[in-house]
Design a protein around this motif. Structure first.
Motif, PDB file in Angstrom:
ATOM      1  N   ILE A  40     -16.781   0.521   6.800  1.00 50.70           N
ATOM      2  CA  ILE A  40     -17.344   0.816   8.123  1.00 50.70           C
ATOM      3  C   ILE A  40     -16.194   0.885   9.119  1.00 50.70           C
ATOM      4  N   GLN A  41     -16.459   1.472  10.252  1.00 46.32           N
ATOM      5  CA  GLN A  41     -15.454   1.559  11.322  1.00 46.32           C
ATOM      6  C   GLN A  41     -16.025   0.859  12.565  1.00 46.32           C
ATOM      7  N   HIS A  42     -15.142   0.264  13.350  1.00 50.65           N
ATOM      8  CA  HIS A  42     -15.545  -0.327  14.639  1.00 50.65           C
ATOM      9  C   HIS A  42     -14.386  -0.145  15.601  1.00 50.65           C
ATOM     10  N   ARG A  43     -14.569   0.736  16.564  1.00 51.04           N
ATOM     11  CA  ARG A  43     -13.467   1.073  17.466  1.00 51.04           C
ATOM     12  C   ARG A  43     -13.647   0.333  18.798  1.00 51.04           C
ATOM     13  N   GLN A  44     -12.702  -0.580  19.082  1.00 51.17           N
ATOM     14  CA  GLN A  44     -12.777  -1.361  20.323  1.00 51.17           C
ATOM     15  C   GLN A  44     -11.428  -2.035  20.544  1.00 51.17           C
ATOM     16  N   SER A  91      -6.526   4.167   3.630  1.00 50.25           N
ATOM     17  CA  SER A  91      -6.599   5.000   4.825  1.00 50.25           C
ATOM     18  C   SER A  91      -5.186   5.269   5.306  1.00 50.25           C
ATOM     19  N   LEU A  92      -5.021   6.164   6.272  1.00 50.66           N
ATOM     20  CA  LEU A  92      -3.741   6.249   6.983  1.00 50.66           C
ATOM     21  C   LEU A  92      -3.419   4.883   7.583  1.00 50.66           C
ATOM     22  N   MET A  93      -4.484   4.128   7.895  1.00 54.62           N
ATOM     23  CA  MET A  93      -4.309   2.814   8.501  1.00 54.62           C
ATOM     24  C   MET A  93      -3.844   1.774   7.491  1.00 54.62           C
ATOM     25  N   ALA A 131      -0.945   2.015  12.404  1.00 55.67           N
ATOM     26  CA  ALA A 131      -2.089   1.574  13.222  1.00 55.67           C
ATOM     27  C   ALA A 131      -2.397   2.596  14.310  1.00 55.67           C
ATOM     28  N   ARG A 132      -3.683   2.645  14.657  1.00 55.05           N
ATOM     29  CA  ARG A 132      -4.068   3.426  15.818  1.00 55.05           C
ATOM     30  C   ARG A 132      -4.771   2.464  16.760  1.00 55.05           C
ATOM     31  N   ALA A 133      -4.423   2.490  18.026  1.00 53.81           N
ATOM     32  CA  ALA A 133      -5.030   1.547  18.988  1.00 53.81           C
ATOM     33  C   ALA A 133      -6.554   1.653  18.918  1.00 53.81           C
ATOM     34  N   THR A 134      -7.193   0.520  19.075  1.00 53.47           N
ATOM     35  CA  THR A 134      -8.648   0.307  19.092  1.00 53.47           C
ATOM     36  C   THR A 134      -9.283   0.265  17.702  1.00 53.47           C
ATOM     37  N   THR A 135      -8.460   0.235  16.657  1.00 52.11           N
ATOM     38  CA  THR A 135      -9.062   0.153  15.307  1.00 52.11           C
ATOM     39  C   THR A 135      -8.495  -1.040  14.542  1.00 52.11           C
ATOM     40  N   ALA A 136      -8.196  -2.151  15.230  1.00 52.33           N
ATOM     41  CA  ALA A 136      -7.503  -3.279  14.594  1.00 52.33           C
ATOM     42  C   ALA A 136      -8.160  -3.813  13.322  1.00 52.33           C
ATOM     43  N   PRO A 137      -9.442  -4.184  13.313  1.00 55.29           N
ATOM     44  CA  PRO A 137      -9.995  -4.754  12.075  1.00 55.29           C
ATOM     45  C   PRO A 137      -9.973  -3.754  10.922  1.00 55.29           C
ATOM     46  N   TYR A 138     -10.234  -2.491  11.232  1.00 54.53           N
ATOM     47  CA  TYR A 138     -10.197  -1.450  10.193  1.00 54.53           C
ATOM     48  C   TYR A 138      -8.775  -1.311   9.664  1.00 54.53           C
ATOM     49  N   THR A 139      -7.812  -1.278  10.577  1.00 62.41           N
ATOM     50  CA  THR A 139      -6.407  -1.141  10.194  1.00 62.41           C
ATOM     51  C   THR A 139      -5.961  -2.304   9.317  1.00 62.41           C
ATOM     52  N   GLY A 161      -5.342   6.899  -0.079  1.00 65.85           N
ATOM     53  CA  GLY A 161      -5.337   6.780   1.378  1.00 65.85           C
ATOM     54  C   GLY A 161      -5.755   8.097   2.003  1.00 65.85           C
ATOM     55  N   PRO A 162      -7.038   8.255   2.323  1.00 62.95           N
ATOM     56  CA  PRO A 162      -7.474   9.505   2.958  1.00 62.95           C
ATOM     57  C   PRO A 162      -6.881   9.632   4.358  1.00 62.95           C
ATOM     58  N   GLY A 163      -6.553  10.835   4.737  1.00 65.95           N
ATOM     59  CA  GLY A 163      -6.138  11.085   6.119  1.00 65.95           C
ATOM     60  C   GLY A 163      -7.360  11.288   6.990  1.00 65.95           C
ATOM     61  N   ASP A 181     -19.141  11.966   8.268  1.00 70.20           N
ATOM     62  CA  ASP A 181     -20.049  11.547   9.340  1.00 70.20           C
ATOM     63  C   ASP A 181     -19.469  10.361  10.118  1.00 70.20           C
ATOM     64  N   MET A 182     -18.614   9.550   9.448  1.00 72.36           N
ATOM     65  CA  MET A 182     -18.025   8.407  10.163  1.00 72.36           C
ATOM     66  C   MET A 182     -17.084   8.891  11.271  1.00 72.36           C
ATOM     67  N   ASN A 183     -16.518  10.091  11.069  1.00 69.22           N
ATOM     68  CA  ASN A 183     -15.563  10.621  12.051  1.00 69.22           C
ATOM     69  C   ASN A 183     -16.139  11.721  12.926  1.00 69.22           C
ATOM     70  N   GLU A 184     -17.444  11.923  12.832  1.00 70.01           N
ATOM     71  CA  GLU A 184     -18.077  13.049  13.544  1.00 70.01           C
ATOM     72  C   GLU A 184     -17.738  13.052  15.031  1.00 70.01           C
ATOM     73  N   LYS A 185     -17.763  11.858  15.645  1.00 70.13           N
ATOM     74  CA  LYS A 185     -17.480  11.786  17.093  1.00 70.13           C
ATOM     75  C   LYS A 185     -16.037  12.206  17.389  1.00 70.13           C
ATOM     76  N   LEU A 186     -15.128  11.907  16.471  1.00 73.27           N
ATOM     77  CA  LEU A 186     -13.719  12.252  16.659  1.00 73.27           C
ATOM     78  C   LEU A 186     -13.534  13.757  16.532  1.00 73.27           C
ATOM     79  N   VAL A 187     -14.220  14.323  15.558  1.00 71.31           N
ATOM     80  CA  VAL A 187     -14.104  15.781  15.348  1.00 71.31           C
ATOM     81  C   VAL A 187     -14.634  16.531  16.566  1.00 71.31           C
ATOM     82  N   ALA A 220     -10.005  16.571  22.592  1.00 70.48           N
ATOM     83  CA  ALA A 220      -8.648  16.008  22.707  1.00 70.48           C
ATOM     84  C   ALA A 220      -8.234  15.372  21.384  1.00 70.48           C
ATOM     85  N   PHE A 221      -9.169  14.619  20.745  1.00 71.06           N
ATOM     86  CA  PHE A 221      -8.823  13.969  19.472  1.00 71.06           C
ATOM     87  C   PHE A 221      -8.623  15.014  18.387  1.00 71.06           C
ATOM     88  N   ASP A 222      -9.497  16.018  18.382  1.00 75.92           N
ATOM     89  CA  ASP A 222      -9.379  17.104  17.393  1.00 75.92           C
ATOM     90  C   ASP A 222      -8.025  17.794  17.534  1.00 75.92           C
TER      91      ASP A 222
HETATM   92  C1  GCO Z   1     -10.019   6.478  13.493  1.00 76.45           C
HETATM   93  C2  GCO Z   1     -10.583   7.010  12.196  1.00 76.45           C
HETATM   94  C3  GCO Z   1      -9.597   6.788  11.042  1.00 76.45           C
HETATM   95  C4  GCO Z   1     -10.049   7.604   9.843  1.00 76.45           C
HETATM   96  C5  GCO Z   1      -9.251   7.408   8.586  1.00 76.45           C
HETATM   97  C6  GCO Z   1      -7.828   7.790   8.758  1.00 76.45           C
HETATM   98  O1  GCO Z   1     -10.759   5.861  14.269  1.00 76.45           O
HETATM   99  O2  GCO Z   1      -8.800   6.707  13.730  1.00 76.45           O
HETATM  100  O3  GCO Z   1     -11.830   6.399  11.887  1.00 76.45           O
HETATM  101  O4  GCO Z   1      -9.531   5.409  10.761  1.00 76.45           O
HETATM  102  O5  GCO Z   1     -11.354   7.310   9.546  1.00 76.45           O
HETATM  103  O6  GCO Z   1      -9.348   6.094   8.125  1.00 76.45           O
HETATM  104  O7  GCO Z   1      -7.184   7.599   7.501  1.00 76.45           O
END
Ligand code: GCO
Length: 256
Positions: A97-101, A147-149, A153-161, A189-191, A196-202, A206-208
């Motif tokens: 799962i992802q949780h961005r905060q 993951s790439l994580m 790291a990408r800011a706001t994804t600490a627990p996922y990273t 490690g998928p990029g 569907d987990m990334n639908e909002k990013l796509v 700006a993120f796209d």
């Molecule tokens: C995010 C994304 C990423 C991708 C993927 C990258 O918020 O940056 O969810 O974490 O899902 O894991 O490898």
């Protein structure tokens, strides 16, 4: 060389979180390579829909609905596999799962929930699968989905990273303890994959644009593009590969 090196006929693969997204794409791919697929998710309905989808594609599939982050549920699921004579040869720890905060706003409960699902679950399910692989003495394959994580790291994804970094090191820990028993444990490690987990990013212009500018392939990946690495790591082609992570990221981690 024969392509039978990549043939999974006669093997059974449990793919956690495989009712949708990357997990379902891996189920389709490993199934097409000959494996029997055990579809997993927490919900019975989602699992059954996944099983029917795979069967519709001519793939031998069964379902197992259980919460991979719940130790008792994992144990009970494997006891059911034992009772049903189901021997898991390939485990794909995909559930996530992802949780961005921002961390300063992040509740401990949300931190723990992500780590439980994305990391501890891989340990719980991996432990039960490996226990049986060792007992059978026929080895096995464990593929943990990072993951790439796992690397950056990408800011706001600490627990996922943190969890995905742990997945990389858990794969090495599994190799350290189980490779001598013929179990190859590795990671993919998928990029930035269009799921569907990334639908909002796509959908975020700006993120796209950032993903496309930062990636030498200049595009998002598709879930099906992970199948080749999965078949490789699930097959005899990787019998001397342990503790590695293969990044399927278009080259994003390789460029500045
Ligand atoms: C995010 C994304 C990423 C991708 C993927 C990258 O918020 O940056 O969810 O974490 O899902 O894991 O490898």
């Amino acid at each position: 060389m024969s392509l039978s090196l990549f043939d999974l006929t006669g093997r059974t693969a449990l793919i956690t979180g495989s009712a949708r997204g990357i997990g379902m794409s891996l189920a389709e791919g490993l199934g097409a390579a000959g494996a029997r697929i055990i579809v997993n998710s927490r919900g019975d309905d989602a699992v059954q829909a996944g099983v029917e989808h795979l069967r519709g594609a001519g793939i031998d599939a069964i379902g197992a609905a259980f919460d991979v982050a719940d130790e008792a549920a994992v144990r009970a699921a494997f006891e059911r596999f034992d009772a049903d004579g189901i021997k898991i040869d390939i485990l794909v720890n995909n559930a996530g799962i992802q949780h961005r905060q921002p961390m300063l706003e992040l509740a401990l409960a949300d931190w723990q929930r992500v780590l439980d699902t994305n990391l501890t679950a891989a340990f719980l399910v991996g432990r039960e699968a490996a226990r049986r692989m060792l007992q059978r003495g026929r080895g096995g394959k464990i593929i943990n989905i990072g993951s790439l994580m796992s690397e950056a790291a990408r800011a706001t994804t600490a627990p996922y990273t943190v969890a995905k970094g742990g997945i990389k090191m858990l794969s090495k820990a599994m190799a350290a303890e189980w490779a001598a028993h013929g179990i190859q444990a590795n990671a993919i490690g998928p990029g930035y994959i269009h799921t569907d987990m990334n639908e909002k990013l796509v959908a975020d212009p700006a993120f796209d644009a950032w993903v496309k500018a930062s990636n030498p392939a200049r595009r998002w990946g598709q879930p099906q593009e992970l199948v080749g690495a999965a078949i490789f790591l699930a097959s005899a082609a990787s019998d001397y590969i342990n503790g590695q992570i293969i990044y399927v990221d278009g080259g994003m981690l390789s460029v500045l």
